[in-house]
Design a protein around this motif. Sequence first.
Motif, PDB file in Angstrom:
ATOM      1  N   ALA A 176     -17.170 -43.797  -5.889  1.00  0.00           N
ATOM      2  CA  ALA A 176     -17.187 -42.352  -5.667  1.00  0.00           C
ATOM      3  C   ALA A 176     -18.533 -41.768  -6.076  1.00  0.00           C
ATOM      4  N   THR A 177     -19.009 -40.825  -5.294  1.00  0.00           N
ATOM      5  CA  THR A 177     -20.274 -40.155  -5.604  1.00  0.00           C
ATOM      6  C   THR A 177     -20.081 -38.640  -5.531  1.00  0.00           C
ATOM      7  N   SER A 178     -20.914 -37.933  -6.266  1.00  0.00           N
ATOM      8  CA  SER A 178     -20.855 -36.481  -6.293  1.00  0.00           C
ATOM      9  C   SER A 178     -21.936 -35.912  -5.378  1.00  0.00           C
ATOM     10  N   VAL A 179     -21.513 -35.068  -4.442  1.00  0.00           N
ATOM     11  CA  VAL A 179     -22.440 -34.465  -3.489  1.00  0.00           C
ATOM     12  C   VAL A 179     -22.523 -32.967  -3.778  1.00  0.00           C
ATOM     13  N   PRO A 180     -23.701 -32.462  -4.172  1.00  0.00           N
ATOM     14  CA  PRO A 180     -23.820 -31.022  -4.442  1.00  0.00           C
ATOM     15  C   PRO A 180     -23.824 -30.225  -3.148  1.00  0.00           C
ATOM     16  N   LEU A 181     -23.166 -29.095  -3.158  1.00  0.00           N
ATOM     17  CA  LEU A 181     -23.109 -28.210  -1.998  1.00  0.00           C
ATOM     18  C   LEU A 181     -23.536 -26.815  -2.436  1.00  0.00           C
ATOM     19  N   GLU A 182     -24.621 -26.327  -1.843  1.00  0.00           N
ATOM     20  CA  GLU A 182     -25.123 -24.999  -2.181  1.00  0.00           C
ATOM     21  C   GLU A 182     -24.260 -23.923  -1.521  1.00  0.00           C
ATOM     22  N   LEU A 183     -24.005 -22.862  -2.261  1.00  0.00           N
ATOM     23  CA  LEU A 183     -23.183 -21.756  -1.763  1.00  0.00           C
ATOM     24  C   LEU A 183     -24.034 -20.511  -1.544  1.00  0.00           C
ATOM     25  N   SER A 184     -23.583 -19.662  -0.643  1.00  0.00           N
ATOM     26  CA  SER A 184     -24.227 -18.355  -0.488  1.00  0.00           C
ATOM     27  C   SER A 184     -23.874 -17.484  -1.687  1.00  0.00           C
ATOM     28  N   PRO A 185     -24.805 -16.619  -2.134  1.00  0.00           N
ATOM     29  CA  PRO A 185     -24.481 -15.707  -3.242  1.00  0.00           C
ATOM     30  C   PRO A 185     -23.276 -14.841  -2.877  1.00  0.00           C
ATOM     31  N   HIS A 209      -5.468 -26.793  -5.699  1.00  0.00           N
ATOM     32  CA  HIS A 209      -6.318 -27.983  -5.734  1.00  0.00           C
ATOM     33  C   HIS A 209      -7.768 -27.541  -5.639  1.00  0.00           C
ATOM     34  N   ALA A 210      -8.658 -28.350  -6.189  1.00  0.00           N
ATOM     35  CA  ALA A 210     -10.079 -28.032  -6.105  1.00  0.00           C
ATOM     36  C   ALA A 210     -10.528 -27.938  -4.658  1.00  0.00           C
ATOM     37  N   GLY A 211      -9.937 -28.750  -3.782  1.00  0.00           N
ATOM     38  CA  GLY A 211     -10.300 -28.717  -2.373  1.00  0.00           C
ATOM     39  C   GLY A 211      -9.981 -27.386  -1.717  1.00  0.00           C
ATOM     40  N   ASP A 212      -8.881 -26.745  -2.162  1.00  0.00           N
ATOM     41  CA  ASP A 212      -8.538 -25.427  -1.615  1.00  0.00           C
ATOM     42  C   ASP A 212      -9.641 -24.423  -1.914  1.00  0.00           C
ATOM     43  N   LEU A 213     -10.124 -24.442  -3.151  1.00  0.00           N
ATOM     44  CA  LEU A 213     -11.175 -23.516  -3.544  1.00  0.00           C
ATOM     45  C   LEU A 213     -12.490 -23.858  -2.857  1.00  0.00           C
ATOM     46  N   ALA A 214     -12.786 -25.148  -2.751  1.00  0.00           N
ATOM     47  CA  ALA A 214     -14.031 -25.564  -2.100  1.00  0.00           C
ATOM     48  C   ALA A 214     -14.078 -25.088  -0.653  1.00  0.00           C
ATOM     49  N   ALA A 215     -12.940 -25.126   0.037  1.00  0.00           N
ATOM     50  CA  ALA A 215     -12.894 -24.674   1.429  1.00  0.00           C
ATOM     51  C   ALA A 215     -13.179 -23.183   1.535  1.00  0.00           C
ATOM     52  N   VAL A 216     -12.660 -22.400   0.584  1.00  0.00           N
ATOM     53  CA  VAL A 216     -12.891 -20.959   0.600  1.00  0.00           C
ATOM     54  C   VAL A 216     -14.345 -20.648   0.274  1.00  0.00           C
ATOM     55  N   LEU A 217     -14.865 -21.262  -0.794  1.00  0.00           N
ATOM     56  CA  LEU A 217     -16.222 -20.964  -1.243  1.00  0.00           C
ATOM     57  C   LEU A 217     -17.276 -21.367  -0.215  1.00  0.00           C
ATOM     58  N   SER A 218     -17.074 -22.500   0.412  1.00  0.00           N
ATOM     59  CA  SER A 218     -18.081 -23.000   1.362  1.00  0.00           C
ATOM     60  C   SER A 218     -18.152 -22.175   2.642  1.00  0.00           C
ATOM     61  N   SER A 219     -17.112 -21.361   2.899  1.00  0.00           N
ATOM     62  CA  SER A 219     -17.097 -20.564   4.123  1.00  0.00           C
ATOM     63  C   SER A 219     -17.548 -19.122   3.895  1.00  0.00           C
ATOM     64  N   LEU A 220     -17.894 -18.763   2.651  1.00  0.00           N
ATOM     65  CA  LEU A 220     -18.339 -17.405   2.366  1.00  0.00           C
ATOM     66  C   LEU A 220     -19.716 -17.149   2.958  1.00  0.00           C
ATOM     67  N   ILE A 221     -19.913 -15.935   3.466  1.00  0.00           N
ATOM     68  CA  ILE A 221     -21.228 -15.548   3.961  1.00  0.00           C
ATOM     69  C   ILE A 221     -21.998 -14.857   2.840  1.00  0.00           C
ATOM     70  N   PRO A 222     -23.314 -14.762   2.914  1.00  0.00           N
ATOM     71  CA  PRO A 222     -24.091 -14.148   1.834  1.00  0.00           C
ATOM     72  C   PRO A 222     -23.614 -12.733   1.503  1.00  0.00           C
ATOM     73  N   GLY A 223     -23.366 -12.483   0.219  1.00  0.00           N
ATOM     74  CA  GLY A 223     -22.969 -11.171  -0.259  1.00  0.00           C
ATOM     75  C   GLY A 223     -21.489 -10.876  -0.172  1.00  0.00           C
ATOM     76  N   GLU A 224     -20.706 -11.782   0.401  1.00  0.00           N
ATOM     77  CA  GLU A 224     -19.280 -11.519   0.594  1.00  0.00           C
ATOM     78  C   GLU A 224     -18.565 -11.358  -0.752  1.00  0.00           C
ATOM     79  N   VAL A 225     -17.531 -10.523  -0.761  1.00  0.00           N
ATOM     80  CA  VAL A 225     -16.718 -10.306  -1.954  1.00  0.00           C
ATOM     81  C   VAL A 225     -15.453 -11.154  -1.835  1.00  0.00           C
ATOM     82  N   LEU A 226     -15.236 -12.027  -2.820  1.00  0.00           N
ATOM     83  CA  LEU A 226     -14.048 -12.869  -2.854  1.00  0.00           C
ATOM     84  C   LEU A 226     -13.093 -12.320  -3.898  1.00  0.00           C
ATOM     85  N   PHE A 227     -11.904 -11.918  -3.475  1.00  0.00           N
ATOM     86  CA  PHE A 227     -10.899 -11.384  -4.388  1.00  0.00           C
ATOM     87  C   PHE A 227      -9.811 -12.431  -4.602  1.00  0.00           C
ATOM     88  N   ILE A 228      -9.586 -12.793  -5.861  1.00  0.00           N
ATOM     89  CA  ILE A 228      -8.518 -13.732  -6.214  1.00  0.00           C
ATOM     90  C   ILE A 228      -7.531 -13.003  -7.118  1.00  0.00           C
TER      91      ILE A 228
END
Length: 342
Positions: free
Chosen positions: A146-155, A94-113
């Motif tokens: 429904a409204t769209s709320v942008p969420l900025e992510l760390s690089p 689900h998109a929510g699963d990915l959003a939870a992972v992405l929003s918790s990343l710290i700057p510079g972190e490597v995400l392996f899928i």
Amino acid sequence: MSALDDLTNPELESDAELAYEGALRPKTLKEFVGQTKVRGQLELLLKAASMQNRTPDHILLAGPPGLGKTTLAMIVAQESAQPLRMSSGPAIQHAGDLAAVLSSLIPGEVLFIDEIHRMARSAEEMLYLAMEDYRIDIMVGKGAGATSVPLELSPFTLVGATTRSGLLPNPLRDRFGFTAHLEFYDTSELEQVLRRAAALLGLEIEREALAEIATRSRGTPRIANRLLRRVRDYALVHGTGPTLAAVRAALELYDVDALGLDRLDREVMTTILTRFSGGPVGLNTLAVSVGEEAETIEAVVEPFLVRIGLITRTPRGRVATRTAWDHFGIERSQDGSLFDDL
């Protein structure tokens, strides 16, 4: 407690196996054996990012299972001096699963899928914006309100691994800054892998024995390391030492022949040769005949059989080659198919 007690204690055995797996994984690109071109490309990419004080480009690692995609992802994090977050495509449904992972990343972190091609389509579409602009849009509410709320992510750096790159949609594939195609290993490279593994295990093994394991490892380091473990077990139980004779006896016990064919490989080949007179036979018919899933035959068995020249794929189905008839010692029937030029 004796050494034998250590080996037969389930808790200690589990710890030993985990330590074994961790010890065999190279920690740096210099330690990584094989894939010379890919290593050079990754080294350049990571050094350039370090010199420019930025996160490395997103990386796609494509290739058959067992060639080192997960290990390379760990090395990317290690060489970048960044933490590694690991997930898999089937876990992101689900998109929510990915959003939870992405929003918790710290700057510079490597995400392996891993197996990134198996992500849900809604998650893939969210990933497009995240990879390009480090931003995701989250829908709040339902229906007309429904409204769209942008969420900025760390690089961050995304490292995706896939065994089926053709299943990735073009928009996702194009967003990776670098795509590495991993190739099967040759025998000499597998000998280096096995030599390193034997040294880490404290296992003294003859060069001829290592070469024998390497030739039966299907060009895959994961299989080579697994066979080495079985040889180690055989030598321990029988008290023979890891000699060439012990290697051959152990691999015969585990149904691995001189070409590296296992039970399922041989079942597929003998079915094509005997029940279908060498082919052609369709994938689904073949899968039903051997009692396996068509996806298993296509993704696990068939690539190796094609690579070593035992079968070929035609518009009408799979066909056995002359090499296959010779290897299995089966006499071809009058109507049996044969590709004389293979």
